[in-house]
Design an enzyme around this catalytic site. Sequence first.
Site, PDB file in Angstrom:
ATOM      1  N   HIS A  39      -3.924  -7.814   0.085  1.00 25.76           N
ATOM      2  CA  HIS A  39      -3.056  -6.588   0.262  1.00 25.76           C
ATOM      3  C   HIS A  39      -1.693  -7.029   0.943  1.00 25.76           C
ATOM      4  O   HIS A  39      -0.698  -6.192   0.854  1.00 25.76           O
ATOM      5  CB  HIS A  39      -3.735  -5.501   1.073  1.00 25.76           C
ATOM      6  CG  HIS A  39      -3.020  -4.194   0.741  1.00 25.76           C
ATOM      7  ND1 HIS A  39      -1.842  -3.958   0.435  1.00 25.76           N
ATOM      8  CD2 HIS A  39      -3.884  -3.111   0.830  1.00 25.76           C
ATOM      9  CE1 HIS A  39      -1.586  -2.598   0.456  1.00 25.76           C
ATOM     10  NE2 HIS A  39      -2.995  -1.975   0.611  1.00 25.76           N
ATOM     11  N   TYR A  52      -3.950  10.096   6.400  1.00 27.10           N
ATOM     12  CA  TYR A  52      -3.208   9.280   5.949  1.00 27.10           C
ATOM     13  C   TYR A  52      -2.901   9.389   4.528  1.00 27.10           C
ATOM     14  O   TYR A  52      -4.097   9.381   3.706  1.00 27.10           O
ATOM     15  CB  TYR A  52      -3.749   7.901   6.327  1.00 27.10           C
ATOM     16  CG  TYR A  52      -2.586   6.852   5.976  1.00 27.10           C
ATOM     17  CD1 TYR A  52      -1.999   5.976   6.922  1.00 27.10           C
ATOM     18  CD2 TYR A  52      -2.578   6.286   4.587  1.00 27.10           C
ATOM     19  CE1 TYR A  52      -1.086   4.953   6.586  1.00 27.10           C
ATOM     20  CE2 TYR A  52      -1.728   5.191   4.566  1.00 27.10           C
ATOM     21  CZ  TYR A  52      -1.128   4.441   5.381  1.00 27.10           C
ATOM     22  OH  TYR A  52      -0.344   3.579   4.863  1.00 27.10           O
ATOM     23  N   THR A  90       5.548   0.743   2.376  1.00 26.18           N
ATOM     24  CA  THR A  90       5.161   2.041   2.332  1.00 26.18           C
ATOM     25  C   THR A  90       5.358   2.833   3.794  1.00 26.18           C
ATOM     26  O   THR A  90       6.069   2.334   4.709  1.00 26.18           O
ATOM     27  CB  THR A  90       3.587   2.010   2.407  1.00 26.18           C
ATOM     28  OG1 THR A  90       3.098   1.357   3.536  1.00 26.18           O
ATOM     29  CG2 THR A  90       3.087   1.378   1.239  1.00 26.18           C
TER      30      THR A  90
END
Length: 791
Positions: free
Chosen positions: A478, A594, A607
């Site tokens: 990630h 979230y 993000t």
Amino acid sequence: MAEAHQAVAFQFTITREGIDLQLSHEALRQVYLSGLRSWKKRVVRLKNNVITGVYPASPSSWLFVVIAILATMYTRSDPSMGLFFFLSLPLSFSVCLVQCQTVVSAVLFSTLLWLSLIFTMKLCLKQLLSYHHWMFEQHGNLSNTTKVWVMLVRIFSGRQPQLYSYQGSLPNLPVPTIKDTIKRYLESVRPLMSDSEFKRMTTLAKEFEDSLGSRLQWYLKLKALWASNYVSDWWEEYIYLRGRGPIMVNSNYYGMDFLYVTPTPIQAARAGNTLHAILMYRRKLNKEEIKPWLLRSSIPCCSYQFERMFHSCRIPGVIAGTPTHTVYSVVHWQDSEYVAVYHRGRYFRLWLYQAGRMLSPREIEHQIQRILDDPSPPAPGEEKLAALTAGDRIPWAQARKEFFSSGVNKRSLDCIEKAAFFVSLDEEEQGMMGDDPEASLDRYAKSLLHGKCYDRWFDKSFSVVLYKNGKTGLNAEHSWADAPIVSHMWEYVLATDSFRLGYNEEGHCKGDVNPSLPCPQRLTWDISVECQERVRRSLAVACALADDIDFHVFPFRDFGKGNIKKIRMSPDAFIQAALQLAYYRERGIFCLTYEASMTRLFREGRTETVRSCTSESCAFIKALEHGKVSKRRLFRTASEKHQLLYRLAMTGAGIDRHLFCLYVVSQYLGVESPFLKKVLSEPWRLSTSQTPFQQAELFDFVNHPDFIICGGGFGPVADDGYGVSYAIVGEKLMCFHISSKHSCPQTDSHRFGTQLRKALLDLLQLMSGDQPEESRSEQNHGPKPQSKKEL
């Protein structure tokens, strides 16, 4: 063996008669062609850098400006306003003719003028792209100002942009004001706190705003002036790279294959097409032929995350003087012509190019089949070696330094880390199959997320998993990029595999095989007993984490975004409301939620968080569950509030990245903030994300309705929470991936999935007008809300 001889460029032996030199012409030819390919890539990269650097103009426009300026010489006018004379002064001392001096001066002036025009166009485009009011206007009902703005953006954007053409024109992410951030934060936590808790938090926020906040804000503004993005580098380092726990489950995520279709049941054949399609995508990426992502066909998004997709890897290291801390970096190499392959405990190097050309799908299938047929056993300690990348990071950093810093282990480790990507040939069968298809999807998700904890190299940018029955999928790291980047590649690969490359009647890849291909190379290891013990410990940590994960994946076929649009609502806002309703029915309370949003409208944007649990959504859910009136009006109000928050996050007015950076600055300054400490310690018990479908033109859902991508998922963020990923596929299908932990008695992925199905149906029924607005719900699904203290 012939393959071994071809792998050696020359041999020599010393005899009594002298040195006997033997050259392998084929090997030298391979070296020449490989080097030629490398130089061709450098030339393409240089050409693309030039094209991108002068965009939105084109290199050919320079010639047009030069000709236009030279043409003015015949009209006896001076467009340079005397600059020709000064440019010709350095040439006056040479023996050049006066006419030659004039031409050279005109070319120099034309070049300066051309560069000035390019700089002006880039600056104008950057200013235009800083305008974001268009996002807050209803699609199809734009104001005159926005219409003029769109026209100007298209004029200054040029034509035929490449992937990185807009990078120099994207605006920097703005730093929100402290006042606005605190105001929106308090608004987001109001429905989650009791009166006394909210009063205390308001006091902390006020103290922070009046004292420490302005000082920290000054440093952030200074960084925003200097850096391309004031968030991204700290986000990558502190959220991802400095983590000490396992990245398996906690950070890495996965992507699935087609839901209903397996193009071929032959594992090697599926590998041949898949790997070849990935190489085709990489070639398009290197040539920058991938179109930049444009919102509403006009507004460009940042593409920098594509840069580290291939031949990248996380490299662990221990910070000097602090043995209990680790820091990781993502290392990216320029090129790699091979992949690292894992099968039955063995590691192989598989070359994907020969004589400077890409191997065909049939040739890759042949090479993969060689690996599958190789009967050799793994070396001692080799089989479960990748567990080091699945466990805690400190032991992996220490083991890497102690056991893999020299010799054969270093060479083999370098081979894996420098590979284009990682490939795992799994011996299991996965996918939707059997008498219980949903249970098989759950197993499929867990396999892609963590596997056996030692058959994926979790530090690689992404690992392709190929199962025995022809099913495939991937596991992605990630830190280097977010899911939409990997999803873009995966969509291309699946579409190319099935609709462009295809298979023959027997299920094999099309084409012929070159019989002179060298066999894949086994990597060799010398794993000591002590190192094997480190591997065993890491594996124990990873297995405990993997066994605790509860996954539930299901396709929702009752309706899709087409039905949601008919009631004039945002599909994303509709699903987020359903998630809130499902959680409330299961737990009787609301929680901090979230939802990932992107900030790629700005340079190097990643993000931002959309806090989906709002006062408006809570009011609607309570009205729905307790039979109050005006439920539809409250639902639309909640939907509009969610869309507002999403747009604010996309346009740089989110709150969580700002608060995170303020906290980082406070740590650098060595000061404590009770407010920031409290904010960053709040758990996200409901973490959600939508997997975007970005290349719908690659799939023909009319003629091929079964070729549906199921999306992907991730592990839960909180030990007592849920991780929910969803994909809106076409007009009639949505796929959900729900994760939680068995160790938490309050969570159950299947139970939450049942509540989510019911919530989706109830919300559509409510908004479709099948029941009166004032009617009470027929039944109350779930426990009653708890006291404010429990909230």
